[in-house]
Scaffold this motif. Structure first.
Motif, PDB file in Angstrom:
ATOM      1  N   PHE A 189       0.836  -1.204   0.000  1.00 36.78           N
ATOM      2  CA  PHE A 189       0.000   0.000   0.000  1.00 36.78           C
ATOM      3  C   PHE A 189       0.868   1.251   0.000  1.00 36.78           C
ATOM      4  N   GLY A 192       2.075   3.096  -3.218  1.00 37.46           N
ATOM      5  CA  GLY A 192       1.203   3.978  -3.991  1.00 37.46           C
ATOM      6  C   GLY A 192       0.716   3.382  -5.285  1.00 37.46           C
ATOM      7  N   LYS A 195      -4.528   0.644  -4.049  1.00 35.93           N
ATOM      8  CA  LYS A 195      -5.280   1.085  -2.887  1.00 35.93           C
ATOM      9  C   LYS A 195      -5.982  -0.106  -2.230  1.00 35.93           C
ATOM     10  N   THR A 197      -8.681  -2.282  -1.368  1.00 33.97           N
ATOM     11  CA  THR A 197     -10.047  -2.553  -1.826  1.00 33.97           C
ATOM     12  C   THR A 197     -10.352  -4.022  -1.566  1.00 33.97           C
ATOM     13  N   TYR A 220      -7.324  -8.566  -0.056  1.00 31.86           N
ATOM     14  CA  TYR A 220      -7.360  -7.313  -0.812  1.00 31.86           C
ATOM     15  C   TYR A 220      -7.208  -7.565  -2.304  1.00 31.86           C
ATOM     16  N   PHE A 620     -10.401   0.426   3.937  1.00 33.38           N
ATOM     17  CA  PHE A 620     -10.569  -0.188   2.629  1.00 33.38           C
ATOM     18  C   PHE A 620     -11.973   0.084   2.081  1.00 33.38           C
ATOM     19  N   SER A 621     -12.045   0.197   0.786  1.00 31.87           N
ATOM     20  CA  SER A 621     -13.333   0.328   0.116  1.00 31.87           C
ATOM     21  C   SER A 621     -13.824  -1.061  -0.272  1.00 31.87           C
TER      22      SER A 621
END
Length: 624
Positions: A189, A192, A195, A197, A220, A620-621
């Motif tokens: 993470f 960069g 992301k 998720t 993830y 996290f999304s």
């Protein structure tokens, strides 16, 4: 034990390697190093930092295509000569290495005989020269635990490998113009490139089945784990291509239905003892103090006994310290207490035992630290192990030997009785059912095994298997050893992850003698009838240590296995805290995932707690 990171790209700034590496400081608080290199094989810059130091100058506009990072927990050759990234004497290879090669002394002797020169006393340099000499076949030479990356400057190729059984973690992500890897997901993470998720089905699966640390896909999206017993290669020209890991190791088991023979049992027990003792001998190699996690059970007690024996035989002058999590001072948690067995072993062997009891008021804070370390939500609070490693760190001990791995090879769980009884002949079944029925807590599994056996006896194996498989919804193993193999490759890998994350969060290296590959392969070849006999699980191990450990330990039936008094905590002073934490994910479970939220389901509540705190920490999304 250490943390490793790396990034390969022609278009991205590789200075992110500094943040990636610093995110792993707890894995290696004794120093860190960074290497930048271009695609011609020329290293542009390498920097090394001491304990607690951070890069004071981050290179700007550096034309690098490969960057490697390392955080160091100094265990073997603690001098500055063994800082990483390390370059081979012939200057062709660089390495970042997490783990230990326990037979490095023996391998070093072979390599010196072959003409290799060494500048350190480290096992890291042994890995480098082994790769140069044997190529990928070096992986079969290593007895240890590892995750490493070797950079070949002549070919601009990265070679990544993970140990046979998955004791050490290694994750990676890949895009059109980058390849990035690290010992922990958080380091990826920090690059960069990706992301946090999580796919909705992954959340569903976790709530239904718990953590799955043994598959290539992680919790993830876009982040993968290099599987145990695999390696992969990648170079700058192929950075856009999805890596294709290669399996270099696979464990096979003996599925014969051999009938128990006393003489054979004695022979197996003697060999088991010799192999385990040599495994322990290799794993007490260290340039820093070592200790042992002692639970009072058969497995950890065996290790402590063997360390004591080796210490006396070889005059090593080790002061063996043992560390235990106990619950003897609280009537509400005493059902998890093993202190009387722990103290019996410590007294019998005249060893130092340090004990700790979790502070209930500190559980919410420590749980948050645990979630940060684990990254993916675990099955439970993991607090017994977590507080044991806190105790180890407090006593300035860097290495422990732990008993992980024996249960999945030697029938340490009660449900193994069902598979064992089903596989027997009529004569053996009639003998064993009497003994198995007396095992505390085993009745439900004995009943299932007996029912399945009677179905087989009346209808035959084919029809019985067909009916049972329709009821279970999965294929029925033909032999107990197949069940053990499946657990070794799945559930045990989850436990390896817990041990690695819990220990490294406290800058402690945990070593597991029961997963020395020689011992694992031996036990996989031992017929199942020697693992349960006359109702005794782990019969082979008990036979090996009978007369060595106290009978109250060696022939103990009431296995507990590092229990956690979560019932007492979460129906007592922490009930309100648990309810508040779980409420944050309840709507997601009921409405978004369309799963009924059962507030009385302890397992679901613990998974919900861990999931919600993981979501809050990593933000996290959730994707469809």
């Amino acid at each position: 034990m250490c943390g490793i990171t790396g990034i390969l790209s022609q278009h991205k700034s590789l200075t992110v390697i500094n943040e990636m590496t610093q995110s792993l400081n707890k894995r290696g608080p004794d120093g860190s190093g960074i290497l930048y290199s271009d695609n011609t094989g020329q290293h542009i810059e390498s920097n090394f930092y001491g304990p607690g130091q951070s890069p004071d100058l981050i290179p700007q506009n550096i034309n690098a295509t490969i960057a490697l990072g390392h955080t160091r927990l100094s265990i073997i050759d603690i001098s500055e000569r063994s800082l990483q990234p390390m370059q081979s004497v012939n200057q062709r290879y660089w390495i970042v290495f997490n783990g230990e090669i326990f037979n490095y002394i023996e391998l070093k002797e072979q390599l010196i005989a072959a003409g290799y020169i060494f500048k350190t006393e480290s096992d890291t340099e042994v890995v480098l020269n082994s790769y140069d000499y044997w190529g990928t076949d070096c992986l079969h030479k290593f007895n240890g635990m590892w995750a490493f990356c070797i950079y070949d400057t002549e070919t601009s190729q990265l070679f990544l490998s993970r140990d046979r059984f998955g004791e050490k973690p290694l994750y990676y992500a890949q895009g059109e113009d980058y390849f990035v890897f690290g010992s922990e997901i958080k380091s990826i993470f920090k690059s960069g490139t990706i992301k946090p998720t999580v796919h909705r089905k992954e959340i569903n699966r976790f709530l239904d089945r718990g953590p799955i640390e043994f598959l290539e896909n992680t919790f993830y999206q876009g982040i993968f784990r290099l599987l145990p017993g695999h390696y992969l290669t990648i170079n700058i020209a192929d950075v856009h291509k999805k890596p294709e890991p290669v399996k270099y190791y696979e464990l096979k088991v003996n599925t014969s239905n051999e009938t128990f023979q006393e003489q054979r049992a004695q022979e197996y027990a003697q060999k088991y003892y010799r192999l385990l003792k040599d495994s322990v001998r290799l794993r007490i190699r260290s340039d820093v103090p070592i200790g042992s996690a002692l639970s009072g059970g058969m497995d950890s007690s065996s290790i402590v006994y063997l360390i004591n024996e080796i210490n006396k035989e070889e005059c090593l002058n080790l002061e063996q310290k043992t560390f235990s999590c106990v619950y003897k001072n609280d009537v509400h948690t005493s059902y998890c207490d093993e202190s009387k067995h722990i103290e019996l072993v410590a007294s019998d062997l005249s060893i130092v035992n340090k004990q700790i009891t979790p502070d209930t008021d500190q559980i919410p804070h420590e749980h948050a630290l645990m979630i940060e370390s684990f990254e993916c939500p675990p099955e439970n609070t993991c607090m017994s192990g977590w507080w044991t490693y806190k105790l180890v760190q407090k006593n300035r001990t860097k290495v422990t030997l732990d008993g992980q791995g024996a249960d999945e090879q030697l029938t340490g769980y009660l449900y193994y009785y069902a598979y064992f009884l089903y596989s027997l002949s009529l004569k053996d079944f009639l003998r064993e059912i009497r003994y198995c029925s007396t095992v505390p807590g085993a009745f439900p599994y004995v009943w299932r095994g007996a029912s399945a056996f009677l179905l087989k006896f009346m209808l035959g194996s084919f029809c019985a298997s067909f009916i049972i498989e329709r009821v279970l919804g999965r294929a029925l193993p033909k032999n107990l050893n197949e069940v053990l193999l499946n657990d070794f490759n799945t559930g045990l890998v989850n436990l390896f992850n817990n041990a690695d994350r819990g220990s490294m969060a406290h800058s402690v290296e945990t070593r597991m003698p029961f997963v020395d590959y020689r011992l694992v392969e031996f036990l996989a070849d031992v017929p199942a009838c020697y693992k349960i006999h006359k109702g005794w699980s782990k019969y082979l191990a008990r036979l090996a240590f009978s007369g060595k450990l106290p009978d109250q330990i060696c022939w103990r039936r009431d296995k507990m296995g590092w229990p956690i008094p979560e019932d007492a905590w979460f129906t007592g002073t922490l009930a309100e805290w648990l309810s508040k934490e779980c409420s944050g994910i309840q709507d997601v479970i009921e409405h978004d995932l369309n799963v009924p939220y059962n507030t009385t389901n302890k397992r679901l509540k613990l998974r919900s707690l861990n999931l919600n705190r993981c979501k809050n920490y990593f933000k996290f999304s959730v994707s469809e």
